[in-house]
Motif scaffolding. Structure first.
Motif, short mmCIF file in Angstrom:
data_model
loop_
_atom_site.label_atom_id
_atom_site.label_comp_id
_atom_site.label_asym_id
_atom_site.label_seq_id
_atom_site.Cartn_x
_atom_site.Cartn_y
_atom_site.Cartn_z
N THR A 270 -19.75 -9.87 2.63
CA THR A 270 -18.61 -9.36 3.39
C THR A 270 -17.68 -10.53 3.67
O THR A 270 -18.07 -11.70 3.49
CB THR A 270 -19.09 -8.72 4.70
N LYS B 4 -19.47 -5.72 10.83
CA LYS B 4 -18.35 -4.94 10.27
C LYS B 4 -18.18 -3.63 11.03
O LYS B 4 -19.13 -2.91 11.29
CB LYS B 4 -18.60 -4.66 8.79
N ASP C 185 -12.77 -7.90 9.16
CA ASP C 185 -13.98 -7.11 9.39
C ASP C 185 -13.79 -6.02 10.43
O ASP C 185 -14.49 -5.01 10.40
CB ASP C 185 -15.13 -8.03 9.82
N SER D 191 -11.23 -2.59 8.68
CA SER D 191 -12.21 -1.50 8.60
C SER D 191 -11.82 -0.34 9.51
O SER D 191 -12.04 0.82 9.15
CB SER D 191 -13.60 -2.03 8.98
N ASN E 122 -9.33 1.58 7.77
CA ASN E 122 -9.80 2.02 6.46
C ASN E 122 -8.85 1.54 5.36
O ASN E 122 -8.48 2.29 4.45
CB ASN E 122 -9.92 3.55 6.41
N SER F 38 -13.09 0.43 -1.31
CA SER F 38 -14.05 1.41 -0.82
C SER F 38 -13.69 2.78 -1.37
O SER F 38 -12.51 3.11 -1.55
CB SER F 38 -14.03 1.43 0.71
#
Length: 491
Positions: free
Chosen positions: A59, A143, A288, A292, A295, A300
């Motif tokens: 990560t 995360k 992180d 996240s 999004n 991803s």
């Protein structure tokens, strides 16, 4: 000519009457950014010949930790959810080896969402030739998990399952590898570092909840509260793990040199075990945490273009008020570098008298001049400092625990009374029980025990829901050596 154009532009867009205002604004922005990045560790430590197990090593935060540890010569085992011969893994490992001039960087496959994969890795490690571990760094739980509904197609239940899987993975690895840590030489300085997300404060002010099912069932809870409960639960578990380690027979550091007549002894008030477990909150990271949350990662499967656009628009503010990975890892490095009383004593040689003969005398840690700061076992660290955290235990949990203790004591009394005859024949009645002291920190022994028991129950359900897959026909294994430039199995 060029200077003239520059002067004309400056006078047009930045009138001289606003020079002071512009300077103050720039200075304010720089001060705010420096404050938001947090403290930097003032410690340093040589990590050559130290073996460190790292989860979440691929990560953004994990890669930064990986690079910093490699630069200091550490032998690193980074767990990867992808096969070790995957292109991104081999390229990253090869690049780190080249840039840090450290060939002791290895990748091992371990899917942290699969209990069978975790057990397989731990079994391979415990049955291998090299079982030394100087530190375990759990970076996979930092995360952020969960995004607002308009930015994510996933449900809250799916997010919660991912949170629970990450916490259970840390618990399972800790308990499976603990036997190898306990049989290590007592002079070895071992550290277990659990990196948590920064939203523990959102749950700290509310009555403490230990149950996994409750967090999943209450759909109205905000993302930050769910993340806070996950973080707080991990902190309480780490503190209780330290209580368990401290309750085991006290380990004393052996003599530092042959012929030394002083027996180093660490005061129980300072440190009771050579294994230290701590939690670390790196703070709100730009990548992180915020990325996240929005999004914004299009790599991803559920990445959102709208989230990426918002993340891009917010960059000027994020660059000022959130942490870059290099700033976020400072607290992690701090707890790795801070000395412990055991480490100080193992490096100190003191004799009781100058004579050749004389009784050996204990050397208490309190008699030494300790550094200004030593690592506090079981503590939570943020911004390179220990954090005091109040965890509220609901009265109903306290009452249930009190009733359970009374019932257990009564049952023990009845059992002892019935077995008096057997006791005369030399049969031991009372089993040896580890006495865990209640220090009252982070909810005390009660909160830690409830979390531990909840983890054990949830682990059984998790393993039942994710049974081990049938073994596929064995294929020729690919072992990439350091010379080949990829990840490798070291066992």
């Amino acid at each position: 000519m060029v200077l003239g154009i520059a002067e004309a532009l400056a006078s047009s867009f930045f009138p001289t009457s606003y020079v002071v205002h512009i300077a103050v604004a720039i200075l304010t922005i720089l001060v705010l950014r420096a404050f938001s990045q947090g403290r930097k560790t003032d410690r340093e430590r040589d990590l050559h010949a130290r073996i460190i197990l790292l989860t979440g090593g691929f990560t953004p935060l994990g890669l930064t930790i990986l690079q910093n540890l490699a630069q200091r010569g550490a032998h690193i085992i980074a767990l990867s959810t992808e096969p070790i011969d995957a292109p991104n893994v081999t390229i990253l490992v090869s690049l780190l080896r080249t840039t840090t001039n450290n060939e002791q960087i290895f990748a091992e496959h371990c899917d942290l969402s699969s209990p069978s994969s975790i057990r397989s890795f731990c079994t391979k490690f415990l049955t291998g030739k090299e079982q030394r571990l100087d530190a375990i760094v759990f970076a996979h739980e930092h995360k952020h998990i969960g995004s607002p509904g308009f930015l994510s197609a996933r449900s809250k239940e799916e997010d919660q399952k991912e949170r629970d899987a990450g916490s259970l993975a840390s618990f399972l690895i800790s308990t499976l590898l603990l036997p190898a840590l306990l049989v290590a030489p007592v002079e070895r300085d071992i550290r277990i570092i659990n990196i948590v997300n920064p939203f523990y404060a959102a749950a700290a002010g509310l009555p403490f909840s230990t149950t996994f099912s409750e967090a999943t069932s209450k759909k109205g809870k905000s993302i930050f509260l769910r993340e806070g409960q996950r973080s707080l639960r991990s902190i309480v578990f780490t503190r209780h793990l330290q209580r368990v380690l401290d309750a085991l027979p006290t380990a004393q550091v052996p003599k530092t040199e042959e012929g030394s007549r002083a027996v180093p002894v660490v005061s129980p008030k300072v440190q009771k075990s050579n294994i230290v477990a701590v939690s670390v909150s790196p703070g709100i990271g730009r990548v992180d945490t915020i990325s996240s949350l929005l999004n914004a990662d299009l790599m991803s499967p559920t990445g959102s273009y709208l989230g990426l656009f918002i993340y891009f628009i917010l960059q000027p503010f994020l660059r000022i008020f959130t942490k870059a990975p290099t700033s976020a890892i400072q607290s992690v490095l701090h707890v790795l570098f801070l000395p412990t009383p055991f480490k100080i004593l193992s490096q100190t040689t003191v004799t009781s008298t100058g004579e050749k003969k004389g009784p050996e005398t204990p050397l208490d840690a309190s008699t030494l001049k300790m550094p200004e700061e030593v690592l506090l076992p079981g503590a939570l660290y943020a911004d390179c400092a220990a954090v005091k955290l109040q965890v509220k235990i609901p009265e109903d949990l306290k009452e249930k625990d009190r009733e359970a203790r009374i019932e257990a004591a009564e049952q023990k009394r009845k059992t002892a009374k019935k077995g008096k005859g057997k006791a005369k024949e030399g049969v031991a009645l009372d089993e040896e029980v580890v006495d865990i002291a209640d220090d009252g920190e982070y909810g005390g022994e009660l909160a830690g025990r409830l979390v531990w028991e909840e983890y054990e129950g949830a682990l059984k359900v998790w393993e039942k829901e994710n049974p081990a897959k049938a073994e596929e026909p064995k294929k020729e294994e690919i072992h990439v050596t350091p010379e080949d430039g990829g990840g490798t199995s070291v066992y």
